[in-house]
Design a protein around this motif. Structure first.
Motif, short mmCIF file in Angstrom:
data_model
loop_
_atom_site.label_atom_id
_atom_site.label_comp_id
_atom_site.label_asym_id
_atom_site.label_seq_id
_atom_site.Cartn_x
_atom_site.Cartn_y
_atom_site.Cartn_z
N SER A 10 0.82 -1.20 0.00
CA SER A 10 0.00 0.00 0.00
C SER A 10 0.86 1.26 0.00
O SER A 10 0.55 2.24 -0.68
CB SER A 10 -0.93 -0.01 1.21
OG SER A 10 -1.85 1.06 1.11
N LYS A 11 1.94 1.20 0.76
CA LYS A 11 2.83 2.35 0.84
C LYS A 11 3.57 2.57 -0.48
O LYS A 11 3.65 3.68 -0.99
CB LYS A 11 3.83 2.15 1.99
CG LYS A 11 4.66 3.37 2.31
CD LYS A 11 5.56 3.12 3.49
CE LYS A 11 6.56 4.27 3.64
NZ LYS A 11 7.69 3.89 4.51
N ARG B 101 -10.21 -1.65 -2.58
CA ARG B 101 -8.78 -1.71 -2.28
C ARG B 101 -8.48 -2.37 -0.95
O ARG B 101 -7.47 -3.05 -0.78
CB ARG B 101 -8.23 -0.27 -2.32
CG ARG B 101 -6.73 -0.19 -2.07
CD ARG B 101 -6.25 1.26 -2.09
NE ARG B 101 -4.88 1.34 -1.59
CZ ARG B 101 -3.85 1.75 -2.31
NH1 ARG B 101 -4.02 2.14 -3.55
NH2 ARG B 101 -2.63 1.78 -1.79
N GLU B 102 -9.36 -2.16 0.03
CA GLU B 102 -9.12 -2.70 1.37
C GLU B 102 -8.97 -4.22 1.35
O GLU B 102 -8.28 -4.78 2.19
CB GLU B 102 -10.26 -2.29 2.31
CG GLU B 102 -11.60 -2.90 1.93
CD GLU B 102 -12.79 -2.18 2.53
OE1 GLU B 102 -13.06 -1.04 2.13
OE2 GLU B 102 -13.46 -2.78 3.39
N ALA B 103 -9.62 -4.88 0.37
CA ALA B 103 -9.56 -6.34 0.32
C ALA B 103 -8.15 -6.85 0.02
O ALA B 103 -7.81 -7.99 0.34
CB ALA B 103 -10.54 -6.88 -0.70
N ARG B 104 -7.32 -5.99 -0.57
CA ARG B 104 -5.93 -6.37 -0.82
C ARG B 104 -5.17 -6.52 0.50
O ARG B 104 -4.13 -7.18 0.57
CB ARG B 104 -5.26 -5.34 -1.73
CG ARG B 104 -3.80 -5.60 -2.06
CD ARG B 104 -3.58 -6.90 -2.80
NE ARG B 104 -2.17 -7.12 -3.13
CZ ARG B 104 -1.28 -7.56 -2.26
NH1 ARG B 104 -1.62 -7.81 -1.01
NH2 ARG B 104 -0.01 -7.76 -2.64
N GLY B 105 -5.71 -5.91 1.57
CA GLY B 105 -5.08 -5.99 2.88
C GLY B 105 -5.76 -6.98 3.84
O GLY B 105 -5.40 -7.05 5.01
N TRP B 106 -6.71 -7.73 3.33
CA TRP B 106 -7.38 -8.73 4.18
C TRP B 106 -6.44 -9.90 4.47
O TRP B 106 -5.38 -10.04 3.85
CB TRP B 106 -8.66 -9.24 3.51
CG TRP B 106 -9.79 -8.25 3.53
CD1 TRP B 106 -9.83 -7.07 4.21
CD2 TRP B 106 -11.04 -8.35 2.81
NE1 TRP B 106 -11.03 -6.43 3.97
CE2 TRP B 106 -11.80 -7.20 3.14
CE3 TRP B 106 -11.60 -9.30 1.95
CZ2 TRP B 106 -13.07 -6.97 2.62
CZ3 TRP B 106 -12.86 -9.08 1.43
CH2 TRP B 106 -13.60 -7.92 1.77
N ALA C 45 -7.47 -6.87 -6.18
CA ALA C 45 -8.62 -6.39 -5.41
C ALA C 45 -9.90 -6.60 -6.24
O ALA C 45 -9.86 -6.58 -7.47
CB ALA C 45 -8.46 -4.91 -5.08
N PRO C 46 -11.03 -6.79 -5.56
CA PRO C 46 -12.29 -6.91 -6.29
C PRO C 46 -12.71 -5.56 -6.88
O PRO C 46 -12.38 -4.50 -6.34
CB PRO C 46 -13.30 -7.32 -5.20
CG PRO C 46 -12.51 -7.60 -3.97
CD PRO C 46 -11.21 -6.89 -4.11
#
Length: 269
Positions: free
Chosen positions: A221-222, A249-254, A261-262
């Motif tokens: 993400s960074k 995008r948050e799903a990439r960090g699940w 990402a979806p």
DNA sequence: ATGGCGTATGGAATACGA
């Protein structure tokens, strides 16, 4: 009576390994239809039971052992299922279904386009040649006649077409997924079918937009060195019905994420 | 620092992704 249809496309990188986050997505987004790519799962082993339990009783798969594989999972009945074998390779990279929308059938194509290997030269890299041939077949098959009716094309197309679909246009011009021959072919496919790039309708061309981030970055993400490899295209007749698209995008960090990402698309009658 | 990792197969090392 207004009909509202939510479609999600997601390169899942092994469906069986990602069942926990698939269920999380279904719960949080509540899509009507979920299109998956890279399921890496033979049809006989596809995890239909937990999906049915979650309310997705209509499941159409086109899988194979170990590689590739696509699946379309729905709360609405699916009809006219078609599994096309592009390039006659026996690969599982496409499935099309009819989804009920607004009192008629919406044709939904779910694609996993070949990645293309490392060297962007068809004379030395068979995988790149395969990718270009696959895309040419898409162009010649999905013509305006096919897309005159309500149609949606989603999936991992493995091409980031525009300058701000990658973190550095200049540095990626010779990297497979952003070379001029690929982005040119993608434009030919889009124009041959009169498709609208729905994601870019809602995010201006001069804004960065990604759906994939490498596993190799220390902090994905960074660093944010992403690419827009996953797409939602809609036919002209659906132009006035597409209401929004967004990258989750948050799903990439699940937990145990896919590297994609979806992408969520909402249609309204 | 665009591959530094992750997944499937098969039971270790290799192929593949992008």
């Amino acid at each position: 009576m207004t009909d509202r249809l939510t479609i999600v496309t997601w390169n899942i990188n092994s469906v069986r390994l990602r069942m926990p986050i698939i269920e999380k997505l279904l719960e949080e987004v509540q899509p009507d239809v979920l299109c998956l790519q890279e399921t890496k799962c033979p049809d006989a082993n596809f995890p239909v039971n937990p999906l049915k339990k979650a309310g997705y009783e209509h499941i159409q798969v086109h899988g194979q052992k170990g590689y590739h594989g696509v699946a379309t999972i729905s709360r609405r009945p699916l009809g006219n299922v078609e599994r096309r074998d592009f390039c006659a390779m026996g690969d599982s990279r496409h499935i099309a279904v009819d989804v009920p929308f607004n009192g008629s059938a919406l044709r939904l194509h779910n694609f996993y386009v070949p990645a293309g290997g490392d060297e962007p030269d068809r004379t030395v890299n068979d995988k790149f040649a395969h990718k270009l041939d696959f895309m040419a077949e898409m162009r010649d098959w999905l013509t305006g006649a096919e897309t005159a009716k309500p149609a949606v094309l989603v999936g991992d197309l493995n091409v980031a077409p525009y300058e701000h679909d990658v973190w550095s246009h200049k540095q990626l011009l010779k990297v497979v997924s952003h070379t001029p021959v690929e982005t040119g072919l993608m434009e030919e496919i889009r124009q041959a079918g009169n498709w609208l790039d729905a994601m870019r309708r809602f995010t201006p061309l001069d804004e960065k937009l990604y759906t994939w981030w490498s596993y190799r970055a220390k902090d994905w993400s960074k660093a944010d060195k992403g690419r827009r490899l996953d797409h939602v295209w809609v036919s002209e007749t659906l132009d006035r019905h597409i209401k929004s698209t967004r990258v989750l995008r948050e799903a990439r960090g699940w937990e145990k994420p896919s590297d994609h990402a979806p992408v969520v698309a909402v249609f309204e009658a």
